[in-house]
Design a protein around this motif. Structure first.
Motif, mmCIF file in Angstrom:
data_model
loop_
_atom_site.group_PDB
_atom_site.id
_atom_site.type_symbol
_atom_site.label_atom_id
_atom_site.label_comp_id
_atom_site.label_asym_id
_atom_site.label_seq_id
_atom_site.Cartn_x
_atom_site.Cartn_y
_atom_site.Cartn_z
ATOM 1 N N ASN A 33 92.881 12.430 30.722
ATOM 2 C CA ASN A 33 91.606 11.724 30.897
ATOM 3 C C ASN A 33 91.813 10.405 31.630
ATOM 4 O O ASN A 33 91.009 10.013 32.471
ATOM 5 C CB ASN A 33 90.956 11.416 29.542
ATOM 6 C CG ASN A 33 90.091 12.566 29.029
ATOM 7 O OD1 ASN A 33 90.003 13.597 29.675
ATOM 8 N ND2 ASN A 33 89.477 12.374 27.880
ATOM 9 N N GLU A 83 91.239 5.822 25.597
ATOM 10 C CA GLU A 83 92.297 6.827 25.427
ATOM 11 C C GLU A 83 93.661 6.152 25.251
ATOM 12 O O GLU A 83 94.470 6.571 24.429
ATOM 13 C CB GLU A 83 92.329 7.771 26.634
ATOM 14 C CG GLU A 83 91.081 8.649 26.772
ATOM 15 C CD GLU A 83 90.977 9.715 25.687
ATOM 16 O OE1 GLU A 83 91.835 9.760 24.793
ATOM 17 O OE2 GLU A 83 90.018 10.501 25.733
ATOM 18 N N SER A 92 88.237 13.101 22.472
ATOM 19 C CA SER A 92 88.613 12.989 23.878
ATOM 20 C C SER A 92 87.747 13.869 24.776
ATOM 21 O O SER A 92 87.497 13.540 25.926
ATOM 22 C CB SER A 92 90.081 13.391 24.080
ATOM 23 O OG SER A 92 90.920 12.352 23.657
ATOM 24 N N TYR A 93 87.316 14.993 24.223
ATOM 25 C CA TYR A 93 86.453 15.880 24.999
ATOM 26 C C TYR A 93 85.140 15.169 25.314
ATOM 27 O O TYR A 93 84.648 15.193 26.439
ATOM 28 C CB TYR A 93 86.192 17.188 24.234
ATOM 29 C CG TYR A 93 85.267 18.114 24.998
ATOM 30 C CD1 TYR A 93 85.773 18.992 25.942
ATOM 31 C CD2 TYR A 93 83.890 18.063 24.796
ATOM 32 C CE1 TYR A 93 84.921 19.814 26.676
ATOM 33 C CE2 TYR A 93 83.036 18.871 25.521
ATOM 34 C CZ TYR A 93 83.559 19.744 26.459
ATOM 35 O OH TYR A 93 82.709 20.536 27.184
ATOM 36 N N ALA A 107 85.559 12.552 27.898
ATOM 37 C CA ALA A 107 85.706 13.069 29.262
ATOM 38 C C ALA A 107 84.405 13.667 29.784
ATOM 39 O O ALA A 107 84.068 13.504 30.948
ATOM 40 C CB ALA A 107 86.813 14.120 29.299
ATOM 41 N N GLU A 142 92.416 11.001 35.250
ATOM 42 C CA GLU A 142 91.147 11.397 35.866
ATOM 43 C C GLU A 142 90.307 10.184 36.270
ATOM 44 O O GLU A 142 89.688 10.170 37.324
ATOM 45 C CB GLU A 142 90.381 12.259 34.849
ATOM 46 C CG GLU A 142 89.062 12.800 35.313
ATOM 47 C CD GLU A 142 89.235 14.091 36.098
ATOM 48 O OE1 GLU A 142 88.233 14.579 36.588
ATOM 49 O OE2 GLU A 142 90.375 14.593 36.215
ATOM 50 N N GLN A 143 90.312 9.175 35.434
ATOM 51 C CA GLN A 143 89.442 8.003 35.659
ATOM 52 C C GLN A 143 90.055 6.988 36.612
ATOM 53 O O GLN A 143 89.342 6.251 37.285
ATOM 54 C CB GLN A 143 89.158 7.287 34.329
ATOM 55 C CG GLN A 143 88.489 8.143 33.273
ATOM 56 C CD GLN A 143 87.115 8.617 33.693
ATOM 57 O OE1 GLN A 143 86.422 7.968 34.466
ATOM 58 N NE2 GLN A 143 86.714 9.775 33.198
#
Lengths: 155, 117
Positions: free
Chosen positions: A116, A51, B41-42, B45, A119-120
């Motif tokens: 994201n 990301e 990105s979905y 995740a 989150e990680q």
């Protein structure tokens, strides 16, 4: 903190090269596998790293990812030269994105990148100077390893 | 879990009539779930190791996503054509890329019928 990492890797990231995106993260994943890092941690680092890499590709001119492996944690720094982020709080909002239409049509720019990463990660620090670039530092604790921070390791 | 749901990508490709375009080395992987999305990105995740990813995106970045999220493979739906660059990268990463003429919706439905949940 003057602790030396057990291993350190750096890979360049090219801005606008959508289709090369993911190369740096794939290399990071390979290095962490070779360094014997556990799979779950590698997975978390891989997702966050990807990301962050795509953020550089989509928004900046160029950048790099630097990964340091410590006994108890992995620290990933993603640094770019580019427009920077005007409003970091807004950029952190799920769904918010300044990506181009072109990028969106390719399935990027969903506004999920920074959420994201958060989150990680166990820790995430983001700094930016508008017109210069972004510095993102993400820390992942390795499971089952006591914190080495602030402790001196016997050499 | 019902044992019949434990299919390899190769078996899924045969049952659904999908064509294997690349990543043959990875065809023995077991499909344990699936994702349908065109947002990278979905998938990053939500994707879990062993998921089969149904999408109409075709550019090389999908291979990076699949490899990093440890997906079992990718199904490019609705007759979209993953170019040579994507297929080369799939071979590098041993990520199976299957293609099918049916829509993502129909392919997802057939996967579900096969027992992929």
């Amino acid at each position: 903190m003057d602790e030396e990492p057990l291993a350190h890797y750096e890979f360049p990231i090219l801005g606008r090269a959508y289709f090369l995106g993911g190369r740096a993260s794939t290399s990071v994943k390979r290095c962490l596998t070779e360094a014997g890092v556990d799979e779950e941690t590698i997975q978390r680092v891989s997702v966050a790293c990807y990301e962050a890499e795509m953020n550089v590709v989509l928004h900046a001119r160029s950048g790099y990812v630097a990964v340091s492996v410590y006994e108890d944690r992995i620290v990933v720094a993603v640094v770019d030269q580019g427009p920077g982020i005007e409003d970091i709080e807004l950029a952190m909002k799920p769904g918010w994105s300044s990506a181009s239409e072109e990028a969106r049509s390719l399935g990027f720019g969903a506004g999920m990148g920074l959420p994201n990463i958060r989150e990680q990660a166990d820790e995430m620090r983001i700094e930016s100077t508008v017109g210069q670039g972004v510095q993102l530092v993400i820390t992942f604790r390795r499971p089952g390893r006591p914190s080495q921070r602030g402790e001196r390791r016997d050499g | 879990m019902d044992e019949r749901t434990q299919r390899t990508i190769r078996e899924v490709a045969e049952e659904l009539g999908l064509t294997v375009m690349a990543g043959k080395e990875g065809l023995g992987q077991v499909v344990t779930g699936a994702q349908v999305s065109d947002l990278l990105s979905y998938v990053m995740a939500q994707g879990r190791a062993g998921d089969l990813w149904v999408t109409i995106q075709t550019h090389p970045n999908i291979i990076a996503v699949a490899a990093l999220a440890r997906l079992a493979g990718i199904v490019v739906a609705a007759g979209f054509d993953p170019g040579e660059e994507t297929l080369d990268r799939a071979d590098e990463e041993n990520t199976p890329v299957l293609v099918g003429e049916e829509s993502a919706f129909r392919i997802a439905g057939r996967l579900y019928e096969l027992g992929v949940r």
